[in-house]
Design an enzyme around this catalytic site. Structure first.
Site, PDB file in Angstrom:
ATOM      1  N   TYR A 151     -13.727 -58.827  23.892  1.00 19.08           N
ATOM      2  CA  TYR A 151     -13.294 -59.832  22.617  1.00 19.08           C
ATOM      3  C   TYR A 151     -13.360 -59.295  21.308  1.00 19.08           C
ATOM      4  O   TYR A 151     -14.107 -58.433  20.928  1.00 19.08           O
ATOM      5  CB  TYR A 151     -14.427 -60.862  22.437  1.00 19.08           C
ATOM      6  CG  TYR A 151     -14.392 -62.052  21.220  1.00 19.08           C
ATOM      7  CD1 TYR A 151     -13.481 -62.927  21.352  1.00 19.08           C
ATOM      8  CD2 TYR A 151     -15.087 -61.979  20.356  1.00 19.08           C
ATOM      9  CE1 TYR A 151     -13.154 -63.934  20.443  1.00 19.08           C
ATOM     10  CE2 TYR A 151     -15.155 -62.959  19.259  1.00 19.08           C
ATOM     11  CZ  TYR A 151     -14.031 -63.840  19.444  1.00 19.08           C
ATOM     12  OH  TYR A 151     -13.999 -64.911  18.273  1.00 19.08           O
ATOM     13  N   ASP A 246     -13.708 -50.870  19.129  1.00 17.39           N
ATOM     14  CA  ASP A 246     -14.324 -51.890  18.301  1.00 17.39           C
ATOM     15  C   ASP A 246     -15.801 -51.886  18.426  1.00 17.39           C
ATOM     16  O   ASP A 246     -16.453 -52.207  19.395  1.00 17.39           O
ATOM     17  CB  ASP A 246     -13.899 -53.361  18.879  1.00 17.39           C
ATOM     18  CG  ASP A 246     -14.309 -54.430  18.333  1.00 17.39           C
ATOM     19  OD1 ASP A 246     -15.341 -54.442  17.524  1.00 17.39           O
ATOM     20  OD2 ASP A 246     -13.753 -55.696  18.594  1.00 17.39           O
ATOM     21  N   LYS A 274     -20.823 -56.894  11.637  1.00 19.74           N
ATOM     22  CA  LYS A 274     -22.363 -57.411  11.934  1.00 19.74           C
ATOM     23  C   LYS A 274     -23.158 -56.666  11.044  1.00 19.74           C
ATOM     24  O   LYS A 274     -23.650 -57.165   9.995  1.00 19.74           O
ATOM     25  CB  LYS A 274     -22.718 -57.473  13.391  1.00 19.74           C
ATOM     26  CG  LYS A 274     -21.606 -58.444  13.961  1.00 19.74           C
ATOM     27  CD  LYS A 274     -22.166 -58.795  15.643  1.00 19.74           C
ATOM     28  CE  LYS A 274     -21.080 -59.144  16.266  1.00 19.74           C
ATOM     29  NZ  LYS A 274     -20.942 -60.663  16.218  1.00 19.74           N
TER      30      LYS A 274
HETATM   31  N1  HOZ Z   1     -18.823 -62.460  18.184  1.00 19.00           N
HETATM   32  C1  HOZ Z   1     -19.953 -63.322  18.574  1.00 19.00           C
HETATM   33  C2  HOZ Z   1     -20.257 -63.403  19.729  1.00 19.00           C
HETATM   34  N2  HOZ Z   1     -20.257 -62.134  20.555  1.00 19.00           N
HETATM   35  C3  HOZ Z   1     -19.564 -64.776  18.141  1.00 19.00           C
HETATM   36  C4  HOZ Z   1     -20.450 -65.173  16.935  1.00 19.00           C
HETATM   37  C5  HOZ Z   1     -20.227 -66.355  16.757  1.00 19.00           C
HETATM   38  O1  HOZ Z   1     -19.254 -67.289  17.277  1.00 19.00           O
HETATM   39  O2  HOZ Z   1     -21.088 -67.313  16.175  1.00 19.00           O
END
Ligand code: HOZ
Length: 436
Positions: A151, A246, A274
């Site tokens: 993702y 990524d 993050k």
């Molecule tokens: N990228 C986050 C999961 N791996 C999603 C965070 C969210 O959607 O709150």
């Protein structure tokens, strides 16, 4: 954490979710938070400190979501909070350059081996979009190769066989994305070098970039098999494509210099998010000067954002990176995580429950399957009903895991022995009393 004031009424999560759903689509601002895959109502957070969250029904839970990995120092880390309190008095946004931005960029370039120059954004999604645009502009090619179950945020052309919430909700290829927008996206199975080679064989001259989570975290944790990342580097070099790591999840999480430092492989471009925002909205992408120079204002690839380099977010990022540079908590974090995962595995074995735990550093996922989980296919072979029951049993006993079988759980430096002990007690109880 603030002691609960007796007058503060505890709130029922079902009621709160109902009210939220009147005004917010699906009651949430990001689908994976909605508990759709585990069932029930999401818990609403009131406040958080260290490894714990206090939720609106009055309980305190040990948190292993940690804002989806952003909070490696734990919730409300005193140094971060202090710096933010000070920063906010100076204003919250200028839309003009600050020395803070330079400082964060210098810290990132000093840490991530392949990065000389960066562009700051407000989210990981924007960072990925910028990196792909740079790769396309640099190579003059259109196609991007991604991997099934990875993702890379919610850009149209990357919502193709996408992991995380997209897989969790069963919509890996999103509605609302015109086929024309994703026609340049190619997909191969993760950890499958032969499959990747076959795609290169067909489209090699058209591929601008390969984008990969070097340790996948969005189909649950799936580590790269030996040779996979090296093979990608080689294929990209042979065909004149750029390699994009990524590292939105893994950057500053597995090691100060990211996965690329851990495995000694240099991508051309790196995406971050993050942790570099220390819990505030921040992303970044970067690479060699010679590649990044296609970006406006130097070059013709446009990328921008009013809140890019926001001073509050950048302040949280700077303090977080400085703390990490000073303490280098990685070995310790990995040790604690290993102990936790071994305890979970032991509890499952004792009850004859088929569980595979993938763990890298301070990330882990418990898969309810007997198969080795090495790609999206094996990740989705898990028993999701068993996961659901396990999930709710843990939640009832005060442990909050990411609410999806396709996500990673995270430890922070604030998770201590007591948390481990309580968590393993909860795990044993969950497994013993399960009807899996
Ligand atoms: N990228 C986050 C999961 N791996 C999603 C965070 C969210 O959607 O709150």
């Amino acid at each position: 954490m603030k002691k609960k004031n007796k007058k503060e009424a505890t709130q029922n999560h079902a009621m709160l979710f109902k009210e939220a759903s009147r005004y917010l689509v699906g009651g949430v601002n990001s689908p994976v938070r909605s508990f759709r895959s585990v069932g029930g109502d999401p818990v609403f957070v009131k406040q958080a400190k260290g490894s714990k969250i206090q939720v609106e029904d009055g309980r305190t839970l040990i948190d292993y979501c940690m804002s989806w990995g952003a909070l490696i120092l734990g919730h409300a880390h005193p140094e971060v909070v202090k710096a933010l309190e000070r920063a906010i008095r100076n204003g919250t946004s200028y839309g003009m350059p600050t020395r803070l931005e330079t400082e964060l960029a210098r810290l990132i370039a000093g840490a991530i081996p392949s990065v000389e120059q960066v562009r700051l954004t407000s989210s990981g999604t924007e960072a990925v979009m910028g990196a792909v645009r740079v790769a396309r502009a640099h190579t003059g090619r259109d196609k991007v190769l991604k991997f099934e179950g990875c993702y890379h945020g919610s850009a149209d052309y990357l919502l193709v066989k996408a992991g995380s919430g997209a897989t969790t909700l069963g919509i890996p290829d999103s509605l609302g994305v015109p086929a024309d927008f994703s026609k340049h996206t190619l997909v191969a199975p993760y950890n499958d070098l032969a499959g990747t080679r076959a795609v290169f064989h067909k489209y090699g001259q058209e591929i601008a970039a390969v984008i990969v989570e070097p340790v996948a975290g969005n189909m649950g944790v799936v580590p790269p098999e030996p040779g996979f990342l090296e093979g990608l580097r080689k294929l990209c070099d042979e065909h004149g494509a750029l390699l994009i790591f990524d590292e939105v999840i893994t950057g500053f999480r597995l090691r100060y210099g990211g996965v690329q430092d851990l495995f000694g492989i240099r991508p051309d471009l790196t995406c971050l998010g993050k942790i570099i925002g220390g819990g505030m909205p921040l992303g970044a992408f970067g690479g060699r000067r010679e590649v990044m120079k296609v970006l406006a204002p130097l070059g013709g690839a446009y990328q921008a954002g009013t809140l890019s380099g926001n001073p509050i977010a950048v302040t949280a990022g700077i303090i977080t990176l400085k703390c990490l540079a000073r303490s280098r908590p990685y070995r310790k974090l990995a040790g604690v995580t290993k102990k936790l995962c071994e305890g979970i595995q032991k509890a499952a074995n004792a009850e004859g429950v088929k569980v595979r735990i993938n763990t890298v550093g301070s990330m882990f996922t418990v898969f309810f399957t007997g198969l080795k989980v090495r790609d999206y296919k094996t990740a989705s072979s898990q028993d999701s009903a068993a996961f659901r029951k396990f999930y709710h049993a843990l939640l009832q006993t005060g442990v909050y895991f990411a609410p999806s079988p396709y996500e990673a759980n995270f430890l922070s430096v604030a998770h201590g022995e007591k948390d481990l002990h309580r968590t393993l007690q909860a795990v044993r109880r969950a497994i013993q009393t399960r009807e899996m």
